[in-house]
Design a protein around this motif. Structure first.
Motif, PDB file in Angstrom:
ATOM      1  N   LEU A  39      41.309  38.278  26.637  1.00 16.98           N
ATOM      2  CA  LEU A  39      42.523  38.795  27.292  1.00 16.98           C
ATOM      3  C   LEU A  39      43.688  37.826  27.115  1.00 16.98           C
ATOM      4  O   LEU A  39      44.804  38.234  26.747  1.00 16.98           O
ATOM      5  N   LEU A  41      40.829  43.417  32.022  1.00 12.24           N
ATOM      6  CA  LEU A  41      39.536  42.783  31.772  1.00 12.24           C
ATOM      7  C   LEU A  41      38.426  43.723  32.225  1.00 12.24           C
ATOM      8  O   LEU A  41      38.343  44.079  33.407  1.00 12.24           O
ATOM      9  N   GLU A  72      37.761  36.921  29.553  1.00 15.42           N
ATOM     10  CA  GLU A  72      39.033  36.324  29.958  1.00 15.42           C
ATOM     11  C   GLU A  72      39.725  35.653  28.778  1.00 15.42           C
ATOM     12  O   GLU A  72      40.947  35.743  28.616  1.00 15.42           O
TER      13      GLU A  72
END
Length: 392
Positions: A183, A197, A180
């Motif tokens: 990203l 993801l 995460e």
């Protein structure tokens, strides 16, 4: 038959000893398990995986710049160190030959700095780019740690080149992220791109044999690319902070590819066993004769794959908090602590093999299936192939 997936990964080693290589191979296997023929073109090999379980591997002869050459060229040209280090004209020729002779509707490029490969992919319908980890965070770490003017200059030129690459990415490219945090960092820089993801997964490979845990000295093992700076820093920190507390109750094996002079000297000075360039079969043996896997990282970019691999083998793990980056729901046989005294207590107090470790490894692997993690990317690929022309 489903369309072929071709992964272009010049940093991928065979056998896969480091996190980046494990990621490349695991994702290819997951595509294969979902019915796609999958090809990995790695640093010196071409691996073809068939949906029926067949596999064919061949070697690629390529000359790669050494570390010193890449550093000098990076400083002289204000280029990206890894882009230079992982660029080989003979490797590109092998890639072009394969793409010319095989369908390649789906292509995955590994690492932002390999974006120059786009010029060879005019026939691809879907192109995904695996970022692996945020290099900007890694560069921030290098700049914080080093006052060496050459290191700082090369870090800054690499960062500027990465900024150029990010700005120049075509809008058709899908960016695939391992975490995460990765990203969010990339999406902040290019919110107009499609970001997905796809966490890393692992296989359940619990040890069929385990060593005697009643012995007075237990064996620890570390796996990784031994030329990698992060791994070198981890081993250096372990030698300074942990080994003086553990040396009378443990032995240590360092296993991996391309051991640097720093790693060789650390092993010589401290009496550690060094096992370079081993096979997959030998890796199983190394796990089976070790009592603990360790992740003694000083900073936490990129170490999660080593955790996944160790947990999938059902071996007790000792890790620093930095080694536990990624927020995994870990099995009970993992100890997370920055204190060498805690590590020592766990080593001394673990006096027998626990069959629950194998069951926990199965449960952990089930919860971290790579094929399930691929679901968002698979859906995106299917939608694009159904509705769009080849990438221009």
């Amino acid at each position: 038959m489903k369309p072929r997936v071709v992964s272009l990964a010049p940093m991928c080693l065979d056998p896969a000893h480091d996190g980046a290589s494990l990621r490349v191979i695991e994702v290819a296997r997951a595509f294969r398990d979902l019915g796609h023929p999958a090809t990995v073109i790695g640093r010196d090999f071409l691996l073809e995986l068939a949906p029926d379980g067949g596999a064919k591997s061949s070697r690629i002869e390529a000359r790669w710049p050494g570390r010193s050459e890449a550093v000098v060229r990076g400083l002289l040209t204000s280029g990206h160190y890894n882009e230079i280090k992982h660029t080989s004209p003979t490797w590109r020729q092998a890639v072009r030959a394969y793409l010319r002779d095989h369908d390649h509707d789906i292509v995955i490029i590994h690492m932002l700095w390999m974006i120059d490969l786009l010029s060879d992919l005019s026939a691809a319908k879907v192109i995904a780019l695996e970022t692996h980890n945020s290099e900007w965070r890694l560069y921030d770490r290098y700049l914080d740690q080093s006052r060496n003017p050459l290191v700082r200059r090369l870090t800054n030129t690499s960062r500027r080149r990465l900024d150029e690459v990010m700005v120049g990415l075509p809008k058709d490219v899908i960016l695939v992220h391992i975490s995460e945090a990765d990203l969010l960092d990339h999406r902040e820089r290019r919110p107009d791109l499609r970001h997905l993801l796809v966490p890393s997964g692992c296989e359940s490979l619990p040890r069929k044999n385990a060593p005697d845990y009643s012995v007075s000295r237990k064996r620890m093992i570390f796996f990784g690319n031994l030329a990698n700076k992060m791994n070198n820093d981890a081993l250096g920190g372990f030698a300074e902070e942990f080994w003086p507390i553990l040396r009378d109750v443990a032995d240590f094996t360092v296993a991996g590819s391309n051991p640097s002079a720093t790693v060789v000297e650390l092993c010589r000075c401290h009496g550690w066993e060094l096992v370079p360039d081993f096979t997959d079969e030998a890796k199983v043996d190394l796990y089976e004769r070790s009592h603990f896997a360790i992740l003694p990282f000083r900073y936490g970019v990129g170490s999660k794959l080593k955790m996944l691999d160790a947990c999938g083998h059902g071996i007790p793990v000792l890790t620093t908090r930095a080694g536990n980056c990624g927020g995994l729901n870990l099995p009970p046989f993992v100890t997370v602590a920055d204190s060498p005294e805690v590590w020592r207590r766990v080593i001394v107090d673990t006096r027998s093999f626990d069959p629950s470790w194998s069951r926990a490894a199965d449960d952990f692997a089930s919860a971290h299936s790579q094929t399930e993690a691929l679901a968002p990317l698979i859906q995106e690929i299917e939608d694009r192939i159904a509705t769009r022309a080849p990438v221009s």
